[in-house]
Design a protein around this motif. Structure first.
Motif, mmCIF file in Angstrom:
data_model
loop_
_atom_site.group_PDB
_atom_site.id
_atom_site.type_symbol
_atom_site.label_atom_id
_atom_site.label_comp_id
_atom_site.label_asym_id
_atom_site.label_seq_id
_atom_site.Cartn_x
_atom_site.Cartn_y
_atom_site.Cartn_z
ATOM 1 N N UNK A 716 0.831 -1.203 0.000
ATOM 2 C CA UNK A 716 0.000 0.000 0.000
ATOM 3 C C UNK A 716 0.863 1.250 0.000
ATOM 4 N N UNK A 717 1.946 1.238 0.764
ATOM 5 C CA UNK A 717 2.858 2.384 0.782
ATOM 6 C C UNK A 717 3.537 2.562 -0.565
ATOM 7 N N UNK A 718 3.943 1.444 -1.178
ATOM 8 C CA UNK A 718 4.574 1.532 -2.497
ATOM 9 C C UNK A 718 3.638 2.073 -3.555
ATOM 10 N N UNK A 719 2.384 1.657 -3.510
ATOM 11 C CA UNK A 719 1.401 2.174 -4.472
ATOM 12 C C UNK A 719 1.125 3.655 -4.231
ATOM 13 N N UNK A 720 1.097 4.042 -2.958
ATOM 14 C CA UNK A 720 0.755 5.422 -2.618
ATOM 15 C C UNK A 720 1.849 6.391 -3.045
ATOM 16 N N UNK A 721 3.123 5.989 -2.877
ATOM 17 C CA UNK A 721 4.233 6.890 -3.147
ATOM 18 C C UNK A 721 5.056 6.479 -4.375
ATOM 19 N N UNK A 722 4.562 5.472 -5.127
ATOM 20 C CA UNK A 722 5.298 4.959 -6.302
ATOM 21 C C UNK A 722 6.748 4.644 -5.924
ATOM 22 N N UNK A 723 6.889 3.922 -4.820
ATOM 23 C CA UNK A 723 8.205 3.636 -4.262
ATOM 24 C C UNK A 723 8.576 2.190 -4.575
ATOM 25 N N UNK A 724 9.584 1.973 -5.396
ATOM 26 C CA UNK A 724 10.019 0.632 -5.781
ATOM 27 C C UNK A 724 10.579 -0.137 -4.588
ATOM 28 N N UNK A 725 11.203 0.573 -3.648
ATOM 29 C CA UNK A 725 11.780 -0.102 -2.487
ATOM 30 C C UNK A 725 10.676 -0.728 -1.637
ATOM 31 N N UNK A 726 9.574 0.016 -1.399
ATOM 32 C CA UNK A 726 8.466 -0.523 -0.614
ATOM 33 C C UNK A 726 7.837 -1.726 -1.306
ATOM 34 N N UNK A 727 7.715 -1.671 -2.635
ATOM 35 C CA UNK A 727 7.142 -2.802 -3.368
ATOM 36 C C UNK A 727 8.044 -4.030 -3.285
ATOM 37 N N UNK A 728 9.357 -3.804 -3.344
ATOM 38 C CA UNK A 728 10.283 -4.924 -3.215
ATOM 39 C C UNK A 728 10.225 -5.509 -1.806
ATOM 40 N N UNK A 729 10.124 -4.636 -0.808
ATOM 41 C CA UNK A 729 9.987 -5.118 0.566
ATOM 42 C C UNK A 729 8.683 -5.905 0.743
ATOM 43 N N UNK A 730 7.623 -5.464 0.054
ATOM 44 C CA UNK A 730 6.353 -6.184 0.150
ATOM 45 C C UNK A 730 6.510 -7.609 -0.367
ATOM 46 N N UNK A 731 7.200 -7.760 -1.485
ATOM 47 C CA UNK A 731 7.432 -9.105 -2.022
ATOM 48 C C UNK A 731 8.245 -9.949 -1.041
ATOM 49 N N UNK A 732 9.233 -9.340 -0.410
ATOM 50 C CA UNK A 732 10.048 -10.087 0.559
ATOM 51 C C UNK A 732 9.215 -10.519 1.774
ATOM 52 N N UNK A 733 8.304 -9.636 2.213
ATOM 53 C CA UNK A 733 7.465 -10.004 3.352
ATOM 54 C C UNK A 733 6.531 -11.162 2.995
ATOM 55 N N UNK A 734 5.960 -11.120 1.801
ATOM 56 C CA UNK A 734 5.092 -12.229 1.393
ATOM 57 C C UNK A 734 5.887 -13.532 1.264
ATOM 58 N N UNK A 735 7.140 -13.433 0.841
ATOM 59 C CA UNK A 735 7.974 -14.628 0.793
ATOM 60 C C UNK A 735 8.249 -15.160 2.195
ATOM 61 N N UNK A 736 8.403 -14.255 3.165
ATOM 62 C CA UNK A 736 8.552 -14.700 4.546
ATOM 63 C C UNK A 736 7.280 -15.393 5.036
ATOM 64 N N UNK A 737 6.136 -14.911 4.586
ATOM 65 C CA UNK A 737 4.864 -15.538 4.980
ATOM 66 C C UNK A 737 4.773 -16.963 4.461
ATOM 67 N N UNK A 738 5.347 -17.231 3.294
ATOM 68 C CA UNK A 738 5.271 -18.586 2.737
ATOM 69 C C UNK A 738 6.035 -19.596 3.597
ATOM 70 N N UNK A 739 6.985 -19.150 4.397
ATOM 71 C CA UNK A 739 7.707 -20.070 5.279
ATOM 72 C C UNK A 739 6.795 -20.586 6.382
ATOM 73 N N UNK A 740 5.781 -19.790 6.747
ATOM 74 C CA UNK A 740 4.862 -20.188 7.807
ATOM 75 C C UNK A 740 3.542 -20.718 7.250
ATOM 76 N N UNK A 741 3.356 -20.627 5.943
ATOM 77 C CA UNK A 741 2.167 -21.188 5.292
ATOM 78 C C UNK A 741 2.598 -21.737 3.931
ATOM 79 N N UNK A 742 3.330 -22.847 3.922
ATOM 80 C CA UNK A 742 3.901 -23.343 2.668
ATOM 81 C C UNK A 742 2.875 -23.847 1.664
#
Length: 810
Positions: A716-742
């Motif tokens: 949401x922050x990446x979409x709001x501010x067109x920030x590539x870093x926030x979007x990349x962090x979002x992908x990393x967080x979702x990848x972390x979620x897959x470790x707990x919900x494979x």
């Protein structure tokens, strides 16, 4: 009559009976309230209070813990009374109870895992177990035993009436309201139309099922099935003395039919099977009465019946997908996941509320559900508490054994529940005490639900009060009245044991054993049945040290909820303040919508609405539609900021609760979006960072839900501010979620979208292919699979056509 000396064993026995009865009355009051009021775990924030009003209408966490404290204190009182009557608990009984309590304390006080859910569920289990332990010993007093059985069975009248009201009155109204305002109701839950969660919710509310205040039809069915068996058995006993107890038979038979109707309203196959199992057990008891050689086999029959439920699940698991029945197959998946969890955490378990997060990791790949319990009392305790859970299970099995033993001990020509001490107690006094319990519980329940009180609900509670009191009196009379025939006495014993065994059997395939209120009901009924093996006059001797050990142990257990209560009270106070800050927002929005639809409430008008909005905002608001909507939006922003500040207090000073941390984060994101809409970028960026920080400040354990919300916030922050870093962090967080919900495909969908937007083609293709593969695994429940649009999107990312352009990084 000679008065015994104050310090004589007989005087101590009399004082002990008074203490035991007082403690039992308090336990039964807690039981009735818990079974007739729903639980509101997030007071004011169970939905989105900015969209739909969320009145507090149930037992909130602070009251929940207070009731647990009251139940444990009453258990201590009842055990002290039993000790004064010189009844001694076995040392290993006390050891098993303390072992489970110590493990509950471990999970409630462990810094990284002591979440609000762990505390509430752990203390509920603790209260239910200590209450059952107390009744197991105190119910050797006949009056205590009759009170527990009478209140437990008569309580079902209230539940049955509630179930009928739900099916025939509430459900049609709920379905009509939902269809009229579907989008707004789904938005209040944070779901979009067509999503898996929204479709699952629609499927659930479209089914007209009786659930009582438990919210679970199978739990309701268990209590109704046990009540039908118990009341039928007691009615058959009363039939043999029809000339002297005509009203008793009529009352018990009517209540039994009411419970059978409750089973029918649930449409539960397991509930019908529990009725059949209980009826079969009554037949076995009758055969054993006629053939003495079979009586010693009865404990093994009862144990085998309980074990047969788990055996049926195992057999269904080995059959696999060769037949179309899915309910037991899913329960086989739960057992497989639970066995893996137990293997991984054999000593301390994962905590009372830790099963869901663990199950998401260890479940079979084709299991479409993420459940919070393995749907089996013994397996749940073992997975949650490790070895201590096994010891609790041993304690319950011992009670079951005692209950079965009481069925083959020969009754005398007089009622086995009457002795010299009991004979002097008038029946009216006993009926009056149970009536007072129901009156106090009905008043407390009405206070909790006063925000949604209607004439229908009020009349229903009054009818339930009258019906429950009548049935309680009939049950007590059937267990008490002497008779020259021994047949009613046999049926009285059999009825309670068969009801308890039927309920415990069904509790191995559903959630009765771990549900608020229902768990205490089940364990109390079993404890009362087990105490039937020890009925008789109190021994004339001075209590030993061992006799006092049990109530001293429970007094030690009392410290657990007592120490935890202040932090939960602080947490709830902050939530109530936050809910109060935003309570006017949905009301103003509803008034404006009604005016625009030409259906104003109470002759409302734009002029009146403008005055009220001006008062709330301390400014003048024009009467045109645009100004009114702008004023409501401004009020929403102001209220959201105030609510967020209060919720931050709950996060800082209360126990960890991910749901509240997510609510704070959501409010901050909404405020950031509003600030960005007026080009206040500095404030928007600050609020966006605060939304992100609210999740990390939660202090709770890491989970798939936590990482997924971090990903959502970053996106949401990446979409709001067109920030590539926030979007990349979002992908990393979702990848972390897959470790707990494979085995969850939705997280891979988010990763594929974000990587695709960033131009990371290979990572996006890998995530999209994995999302499609995991979605295919969920074929047993199509609603859990990706939607047709999502599947098409993932196929396009996984196998892009040559002409499709490569996205550029924002």
């Amino acid at each position: 009559m000679v008065t015994p000396p104050i310090n004589s064993p007989r005087a101590a026995s009399s004082r002990g009976e008074q203490l035991a009865i007082a403690g039992t009355a308090i336990i039964l009051f807690v039981l009735v309230v818990r079974c007739t009021v729903s639980v509101d775990q997030l007071p004011g924030w169970s939905g989105n209070p900015l969209e739909v009003e969320s009145p507090i209408t149930g037992i909130t966490p602070a009251f929940d813990l207070l009731f647990d404290l009251l139940a444990v204190a009453a258990s201590c009182l009842a055990l002290a009374g039993a000790a004064l009557r010189a009844w001694t608990a076995r040392w290993w009984h006390v050891g098993c109870l303390l072992a489970g309590a110590s493990m509950v304390a471990y999970h409630c006080f462990q810094p990284r895992h002591a979440t609000l859910d762990q505390i509430l569920l752990g203390c509920r289990w603790l209260a239910a177990m200590t209450a059952a332990f107390a009744i197991w010993h105190a119910a050797r007093i006949p009056r205590v035993r009759r009170m527990v059985i009478a209140v437990s069975l008569s309580l079902l009248v209230t539940l049955a009436l509630r179930g009928g009201y739900q099916v025939w009155v509430e459900h049609p109204q709920l379905l009509h309201t939902f269809n009229m305002d579907k989008s707004r109701i789904l938005a209040a839950q944070g779901w979009s139309e067509g999503s898996a969660m929204a479709l699952s919710y629609e499927r659930r509310i479209s089914q007209a099922e009786a659930t009582g205040w438990f919210g679970l039809s199978n739990v309701f069915a268990t209590l109704m099935a046990a009540g039908a068996i118990g009341l039928t058995g007691l009615a058959l006993g009363a039939w043999n003395t029809l000339q002297t107890r005509r009203w008793v038979f009529a009352t018990l038979a009517s209540a039994a039919l009411l419970c059978l109707g409750g089973v029918y309203l649930t449409h539960s196959k397991g509930g019908a099977a529990a009725v059949a199992a209980g009826a079969l057990l009554l037949g076995v008891f009758e055969v054993a009465r006629r053939r003495r050689s079979l009586r010693r086999v009865l404990p093994f029959v009862c144990l085998g019946l309980v074990a047969s439920a788990l055996a049926a699940i195992v057999v269904r698991g080995f059959i696999g997908e060769r037949i179309g029945e899915l309910s037991l197959l899913f329960r086989w998946f739960y057992l497989v996941g639970a066995s893996r969890i137990i293997t991984e955490h054999p000593f301390v378990g994962v905590g009372p509320a830790g099963f869901k997060d663990a199950y998401m990791i260890f479940k079979p790949a084709i299991s479409p559900e993420d459940v919070s319990s393995p749907h089996s009392l013994f397996i749940d305790w073992t997975a949650a508490l490790g070895v201590a859970g096994v010891l609790w299970s041993v304690l319950v099995v011992r009670q079951l054994w005692n209950a079965a033993q009481s069925c083959h001990s020969a009754p005398t020509d007089t009622n086995p529940d009457s002795n010299n001490d009991d004979a002097i107690i008038p029946f009216r006094d006993e009926a009056r005490s149970m009536f007072l319990i129901f009156v106090a519980a009905t008043a407390a329940s009405a206070l909790f639900e006063h925000r949604i009180a209607t004439i229908d609900i009020t009349l229903l509670r009054l009818a339930a009060l009258a019906g429950s009191t009548a049935v309680a009196a009939a049950v007590s009379a059937s267990l008490r009245t002497p008779s020259s025939s021994i047949t009613p006495q046999w049926w009285g014993r059999w009825a309670i044991v068969a009801a308890a065994v039927a309920a415990l059997t069904h509790a191995q395939i559903e959630l009765t054993g771990v549900t608020a209120g229902a768990s205490m009901w089940l364990l109390l009924l079993l404890a009362a049945a087990a105490a039937g093996a020890f009925t008789g006059p109190a021994p004339e001797r001075t209590p030993s040290r061992l006799a006092h050990m049990s109530w001293a142990a429970v007094a030690l257990i009392l410290l657990i909820p007592a120490v935890l209560l202040p932090s939960v009270v602080t947490w709830e106070r902050a939530l109530r303040s936050a809910a109060h800050a935003v309570e006017d927002v949905p009301l103003f929005a509803e008034r404006l919508a009604a005016i625009n639809n030409r259906r104003p409430l109470y002759q409302d008008s734009r002029a009146t609405l403008a005055v009220d909005l001006g008062t709330a905002l301390r400014t003048t608001v024009p009467e045109n539609n645009e100004s009114l909507q702008a004023a409501i939006n401004r009020l929403r922003v102001t209220a959201s900021a105030a609510a967020a500040a209060q919720l931050n207090e709950a996060i800082t000073h209360g126990p960890p609760s991910f749901d509240i941390a997510r609510a704070v984060s959501h409010l901050k994101l909404q405020l950031a979006t509003e600030r960005a809409s007026v080009a206040d970028w500095d404030a928007a960026r600050r609020l966006s960072k605060e939304a992100y920080a609210a999740i990390q400040a939660n202090r709770g354990p890491e989970s798939a839900s936590m990482f997924a919300w971090l990903g959502t916030s970053s996106r949401a922050s990446g979409d709001l501010f067109s920030d590539a870093f926030d979007l990349d962090m979002a992908a990393n967080w979702f990848e972390s979620a897959t470790s707990y919900a494979p085995y969850e495909p939705q997280y891979r969908v988010e990763i594929a979208r974000l990587r695709h937007r960033a131009g990371q083609r290979q990572l996006a293709q890998a995530a999209a292919r994995e999302a499609l593969r995991l979605s295919d695994n969920l074929y047993l429940d199509p609603l859990r699979q990706l939607s047709a649009a999502e599947q098409a999107e993932m196929r396009q990312i996984a196998n892009p056509s040559p002409a499709s352009p490569t996205p550029t990084t924002p």
